[in-house]
Design a protein around this motif. Sequence first.
Motif, PDB file in Angstrom:
ATOM      1  N   LYS A 124       0.858  -1.118  -0.234  1.00 32.48           N
ATOM      2  CA  LYS A 124      -0.074  -0.058   0.079  1.00 32.48           C
ATOM      3  C   LYS A 124       1.026   1.223  -0.046  1.00 32.48           C
ATOM      4  N   LYS A 125       1.977   1.205   0.627  1.00 30.37           N
ATOM      5  CA  LYS A 125       2.842   2.386   0.819  1.00 30.37           C
ATOM      6  C   LYS A 125       3.441   2.575  -0.340  1.00 30.37           C
ATOM      7  N   HIS A 126       3.710   1.399  -1.319  1.00 32.06           N
ATOM      8  CA  HIS A 126       4.584   1.391  -2.672  1.00 32.06           C
ATOM      9  C   HIS A 126       3.221   2.039  -3.732  1.00 32.06           C
ATOM     10  N   THR A 127       2.318   1.472  -3.413  1.00 31.67           N
ATOM     11  CA  THR A 127       1.106   2.250  -4.260  1.00 31.67           C
ATOM     12  C   THR A 127       0.743   3.459  -4.395  1.00 31.67           C
ATOM     13  N   GLU A 128       0.761   4.135  -2.968  1.00 32.62           N
ATOM     14  CA  GLU A 128       0.795   5.520  -2.728  1.00 32.62           C
ATOM     15  C   GLU A 128       1.713   6.346  -3.333  1.00 32.62           C
ATOM     16  N   SER A 129       3.214   5.704  -3.368  1.00 35.25           N
ATOM     17  CA  SER A 129       4.077   6.284  -3.920  1.00 35.25           C
ATOM     18  C   SER A 129       4.154   6.438  -5.361  1.00 35.25           C
ATOM     19  N   LEU A 130       3.710   5.458  -6.058  1.00 34.68           N
ATOM     20  CA  LEU A 130       2.976   5.336  -7.554  1.00 34.68           C
ATOM     21  C   LEU A 130       2.357   6.396  -7.762  1.00 34.68           C
ATOM     22  N   ILE A 131       1.227   6.312  -7.278  1.00 34.85           N
ATOM     23  CA  ILE A 131      -0.007   7.423  -7.519  1.00 34.85           C
ATOM     24  C   ILE A 131       0.375   8.794  -7.421  1.00 34.85           C
ATOM     25  N   LYS A 132       1.061   9.058  -6.272  1.00 31.76           N
ATOM     26  CA  LYS A 132       1.834  10.412  -6.293  1.00 31.76           C
ATOM     27  C   LYS A 132       2.946  10.482  -7.125  1.00 31.76           C
ATOM     28  N   ASP A 133       3.636   9.784  -7.618  1.00 27.32           N
ATOM     29  CA  ASP A 133       4.671   9.991  -8.307  1.00 27.32           C
ATOM     30  C   ASP A 133       4.015  10.351  -9.833  1.00 27.32           C
ATOM     31  N   VAL A 134       3.058   9.784 -10.447  1.00 29.57           N
ATOM     32  CA  VAL A 134       2.458  10.231 -11.506  1.00 29.57           C
ATOM     33  C   VAL A 134       1.362  11.508 -11.323  1.00 29.57           C
ATOM     34  N   GLY A 135       0.890  11.564 -10.189  1.00 29.27           N
ATOM     35  CA  GLY A 135       0.071  12.616  -9.969  1.00 29.27           C
ATOM     36  C   GLY A 135      -1.589  12.073  -9.881  1.00 29.27           C
ATOM     37  N   ILE A 136      -2.406  12.435  -8.847  1.00 28.41           N
ATOM     38  CA  ILE A 136      -3.616  12.014  -8.572  1.00 28.41           C
ATOM     39  C   ILE A 136      -4.376  12.276  -9.668  1.00 28.41           C
ATOM     40  N   ARG A 148      -7.049   9.703 -14.537  1.00 24.60           N
ATOM     41  CA  ARG A 148      -7.252   9.724 -16.127  1.00 24.60           C
ATOM     42  C   ARG A 148      -6.622   8.289 -16.879  1.00 24.60           C
ATOM     43  N   ILE A 149      -5.188   7.966 -16.165  1.00 24.28           N
ATOM     44  CA  ILE A 149      -4.695   6.909 -16.861  1.00 24.28           C
ATOM     45  C   ILE A 149      -5.512   5.847 -16.624  1.00 24.28           C
ATOM     46  N   THR A 150      -5.844   5.415 -15.252  1.00 22.04           N
ATOM     47  CA  THR A 150      -6.637   4.134 -15.104  1.00 22.04           C
ATOM     48  C   THR A 150      -8.094   4.099 -15.173  1.00 22.04           C
ATOM     49  N   GLY A 151      -8.722   5.219 -15.420  1.00 20.26           N
ATOM     50  CA  GLY A 151     -10.163   5.179 -15.332  1.00 20.26           C
ATOM     51  C   GLY A 151     -10.725   5.090 -13.809  1.00 20.26           C
ATOM     52  N   LYS A 152      -9.837   5.287 -13.002  1.00 17.86           N
ATOM     53  CA  LYS A 152     -10.428   5.164 -11.627  1.00 17.86           C
ATOM     54  C   LYS A 152     -10.610   6.589 -10.970  1.00 17.86           C
ATOM     55  N   SER A 153     -11.621   6.683  -9.775  1.00 16.99           N
ATOM     56  CA  SER A 153     -11.744   7.660  -9.257  1.00 16.99           C
ATOM     57  C   SER A 153     -10.832   7.935  -8.334  1.00 16.99           C
ATOM     58  N   LYS A 154     -10.723   9.256  -7.858  1.00 15.92           N
ATOM     59  CA  LYS A 154      -9.920   9.668  -6.733  1.00 15.92           C
ATOM     60  C   LYS A 154      -9.954   8.875  -5.314  1.00 15.92           C
ATOM     61  N   ALA A 155     -11.333   8.601  -5.208  1.00 15.81           N
ATOM     62  CA  ALA A 155     -11.775   7.864  -4.076  1.00 15.81           C
ATOM     63  C   ALA A 155     -11.209   6.406  -4.268  1.00 15.81           C
ATOM     64  N   THR A 156     -11.240   5.955  -5.128  1.00 19.22           N
ATOM     65  CA  THR A 156     -10.986   4.316  -5.536  1.00 19.22           C
ATOM     66  C   THR A 156      -9.472   4.349  -5.592  1.00 19.22           C
ATOM     67  N   LEU A 157      -8.657   5.185  -6.095  1.00 12.74           N
ATOM     68  CA  LEU A 157      -7.301   5.337  -5.820  1.00 12.74           C
ATOM     69  C   LEU A 157      -6.762   5.232  -4.558  1.00 12.74           C
ATOM     70  N   GLY A 158      -7.597   6.323  -3.632  1.00 14.78           N
ATOM     71  CA  GLY A 158      -7.155   6.468  -2.343  1.00 14.78           C
ATOM     72  C   GLY A 158      -7.474   5.101  -1.611  1.00 14.78           C
ATOM     73  N   ARG A 159      -8.431   4.247  -1.867  1.00 17.71           N
ATOM     74  CA  ARG A 159      -8.687   3.068  -1.212  1.00 17.71           C
ATOM     75  C   ARG A 159      -7.736   2.214  -1.371  1.00 17.71           C
TER      76      ARG A 159
END
Length: 153
Positions: free
Chosen positions: A9-21, A26-37
Amino acid sequence: MNEAGSYLKKHTESLIKDVGIEAACRITGKSKATLGRYYSEHDEHSDRFIPVDAVAKLEAESSFPHVTSALADLKKITLSYDDRHPNMPESGGVNHDVIALSQRFAMLMAEYQQSIEDGIISINEAKRLLRETLMLQQVLIDMKLHLEEEHRT
């Protein structure tokens, strides 16, 4: 949540923040809430992890393969990062490798000097050191292959 889940989960957060929320949405088609989960460590989200196709899409745009690297770490696997240009001509053999080795080592030491100036190596500094170390490792592999090739002939 177990240690491996927390690590992912920590590395998932790093990945998402690296790309930008916003870009990650936009890239995944997921909402901010879903990515946050996917990186939330709250009990109600402890069993939710980012799908592998989303990881692949995000890592194609990120500066580092955060989740892939974390998965490899968990299995005690070493990944090799090779960002050399595939269209570049073959190197000039062992002599070229020795020069490249010297240059890469100097770059690693310069990165280390810069990283340790404040007495603390941050996560981003550690990632840059890791990248330089992996590039140094690749030069050593090339050198090994050239030496083996020379001794076969």
